[in-house]
Structure formats: structure tokens, C-alpha cells
Scaffold this active site. Structure first.
Site, PDB file in Angstrom:
ATOM      1  CG  ASP A  58      -7.269  32.580 -13.688  1.00 43.87           C
ATOM      2  OD1 ASP A  58      -7.484  32.219 -12.406  1.00 43.87           O
ATOM      3  OD2 ASP A  58      -7.756  32.734 -14.497  1.00 43.87           O
ATOM      4  CB  ILE A  83     -14.435  25.634 -30.328  1.00 44.38           C
ATOM      5  CG1 ILE A  83     -13.459  26.710 -30.477  1.00 44.38           C
ATOM      6  CG2 ILE A  83     -14.821  24.897 -31.456  1.00 44.38           C
ATOM      7  CD1 ILE A  83     -12.133  26.048 -30.696  1.00 44.38           C
TER       8      ILE A  83
END
Length: 353
Positions: free
Chosen positions: A188, A70
């Protein structure tokens, strides 16, 4: 047809995936091996005890790593995992000394945090050089796809949901910066690292770039090392860090400001075709307020937005991306401002404080 949507664990440029149809996911998980007990998984999540799994157990969740992939990136692969009554995600990290440090770093952070808007760690495996994180399954994709997908059948993220997502993200960052001991800098923050659950509530993922503790937040990095240091993504990374190597909580504040502009405008933070940053692209409009808010707000929203909230949020975003980090607001201040200035949108979606 098994349709993938990128959604999960965007570590160091990683783009993951999710599925539109939960039942379709279950049907595609192959094999009848032993699966984790549902109650055991749930109790681990509630008690913040991430279970240490054996390699054979991890293999059983993914049918020997033959279940659906995925998501895949430069440093990791995410497999759909099947427990007894629910889905999960198994993130398999590449094997190297450097990546093992990143795995340990992310694991250490996720084992200590507990917040509704941070993705939940269920377990891990470190028996081999390839580190494994077992995470909750977040079914509604990531924010980047929700904002920027060109699929004609993709619903538009409403203004009120955008404001709630901004508020939830701000609260999660405030938690990391002020309520964790030691404090944590995510490092991030970007749209693809914000997952959306079934109610379109935000969950931050990917702590591979996180910094923990006061000393880590203020230590300058040698210029020769900055190019190799994994911290931030194009369009979101703090220019002050690029210049000085100084990592602080205000680096996350800068990234949040860019993301807030992205929510308002619907423009990507970094365009790979033109290599233009959102803050540069919008500079003329942001510096000339007389041109009106209508030129800034995502055209997909039409007139369905709160103009007063929009003006206030643009003002907040500008303060977050200011050149001088010391003049940027703290995330506590950001939470307060959003709560006060976007209360109509937050209340309309029944957001709980």
C-alpha cells in the site's frame, strides 16, 4: 489553538495527524500518570526490541485514551503519547477477528525491520482484543499533505527534496524486497503512507497490507475475494493485481512509479471528484514527449527544477508503471537509476548512501 495536520498511520484508508508545534503537543497531553522512561524507549528502539506493554501502561501514555486524537480512520485511532521526555504515537486498532489478523500482520513485520526510512516500532500491547502499536512520533506530516495542501502558509516541497524522498523511498523498498529474509511486499505505497521527519526525510508507515515470504507474493487470490482484500489504494494499486490477483514485488514497483509521477507533477494519484487516476490523466502528455517537460512538472515549482533529472525521472516512472510486471525494473535497479540520474539533487541535500 491546537492545530492538527493529518500525518500518521494511513492503514486501510486511515489518515493520521501531526502537529506543527512540538511544545504545543506536550502542553495538550493531559494527566500526570506514570510515563515510560526515556532511556528505556531509546534502548528499545536501538536494539530493535519492541517492548510488550501492559494495558495500564498504554493508558498512562495517553491519559486513559483522553489525550489528543491525532488521527482516526475506519479501523484505528491514533493518540498522542507522552513519555518522560519525548512524544510518541499510540495506534489503537479496532476489535474484530479480521482486524486482529491485520494488527498481528503489521506487528510481525514492524518487529523484524530496521531501516532509517521505515517508521520505528517502540512497543505494543495485545492484552485485549484491541491491538495497540506504540510508534515513534514523526513531526512533519505526510507527503500527501506536503504536496497537495491548499493552505497558503504551507511551504512548497523543493525539487531536490522530492528527488531525495524518491531515493529514500526506493532504498526502503529495496530493503524490504531484497534484504529482508523473508522478503516483504508493502502492498500500500501511497503519498499519505510516507511520513516526513524534521529534515523532510521519508519514513514508510502502515504495514497492514504487507505480504511476507515468497509463497505469499505469488499466490493468486480468487476473484470473489479481491474486492474484500485490503491491498493498495485507488490510483496506486497495480492493475495487474486487479486483473489476476497475483501479488508480487512488482506491485510495489508500480505504486512507486505512480508516486514518482506525483512528486514530479504535483497531481494527486486519484481524484475523488472525477475518479480519474493520475496515470490516465497524464496519458496524453506522457505519450507525446514533444509537448515538453514543462507541461508535466508541478507548476508550483516554476522554473526551479532540474530539467535533465525531470526527463530521466519521467522515463523511470513510465518503466515502473508498465503493463507487463516482468518488464518493470526491480527496486535495486530503481535505486541505481535515481542515484545516477538525480545525483545533483541528492548531493545538494547531503543525502548519505
Amino acid at each position: 489553538m491546537f492545530e492538527k495536520l493529518r500525518f500518521l498511520f494511513c492503514a486501510s484508508g486511515f489518515n493520521g495527524a501531526c502537529y506543527k508545534d512540538r511544545s504545543d503537543c506536550i502542553d495538550r497531553v493531559r494527566g500526570n500518570n506514570r510515563v515510560a522512561d526515556e532511556q528505556e524507549i531509546e534502548e528499545n528502539g536501538k536494539n530493535l526490541i519492541a517492548r510488550q506493554y501492559g494495558w495500564t501502561e498504554v493508558e498512562s501514555f495517553t491519559s486513559g485514551f483522553n489525550s489528543a486524537v491525532i488521527g482516526e480512520g475506519g479501523f484505528s485511532t491514533v493518540y498522542l503519547a507522552r513519555f518522560s521526555k519525548r512524544l510518541g504515537a499510540v495506534k489503537l486498532c479496532r476489535s474484530s477477528e479480521r482486524l486482529q489478523r491485520l494488527f498481528r500482520q503489521e506487528l510481525d513485520v514492524l518487529r523484524t525491520v530496521n531501516h532509517p526510512h521505515i517508521v520505528r516500532l517502540l512497543g505494543f500491547c495485545d492484552e485485549r482484543d484491541e491491538g495497540v502499536l506504540v510508534m515513534e512520533f514523526v513531526p512533519n506530516g505526510n507527503l500527501h499533505e506536503k504536496l497537495h495542501s491548499t493552505q497558503s502558509n504551507r511551504s512548497i516541497l523543493s525539487w531536490s527534496h522530492r528527488m531525495v524522498i524518491a531515493f529514500q523511498l526506493a532504498k526502503a523498498l529495496e530493503y524490504l524486497h531484497e534484504l529482508c529474509d523473508p522478503q516483504i511486499i508493502h502492498g500500500d505505497i501511497k503519498a499519505s503512507n510516507i511520513l516526513l521527519d524534521g529534515n523532510l526525510h521519508a519514513k514508510i508507515c502502515d504495514f497492514g497490507s504487507a505480504r511476507v515470504g515468497f509463497s505469499a507474493t505469488v499466490q493468486p487470490q480468487p476473484r470473489s475475494n479481491r474486492a474484500n482484500q485490503i491491498l493498495g489504494s485507488p490510483g496506486y494499486v497495480d492493475p495487474h493485481f486487479l486483473r489476476s490477483g497475483m501479488i508480487t514485488k512488482k506491485s510495489d514497483v508500480y505504486s512507486f512509479g505512480v508516486l514518482l509521477l506525483e512528486l514530479i507533477t504535483g497531481v494527486e494519484a486519484f481524484c475523488t471528484k472525477t475518479e480519474l487516476r493520475l496515470t490516465v490523466l497524464l496519458a496524453p502528455q506522457l505519450s507525446n514527449r514533444e509537448r515538453g517537460l514543462g507541461e508535466l512538472v508541478d507548476e508550483k515549482l516554476g522554473s526551479h527544477y532540474n530539467a535533465k533529472e525531470g526527463a530521466d525521472m519521467v522515463e523511470l516512472a513510465m518503466s515502473c508503471i508498465g503493463e507487463n510486471p516482468s518488464l518493470r525494473p526491480s527496486m535495486t535497479e530503481v535505486v541505481r537509476i535515481i542515484r545516477e540520474k538525480a545525483i545533483a539533487s541528492i548531493s545538494s541535500t547531503n543525502e548519505r548512501k
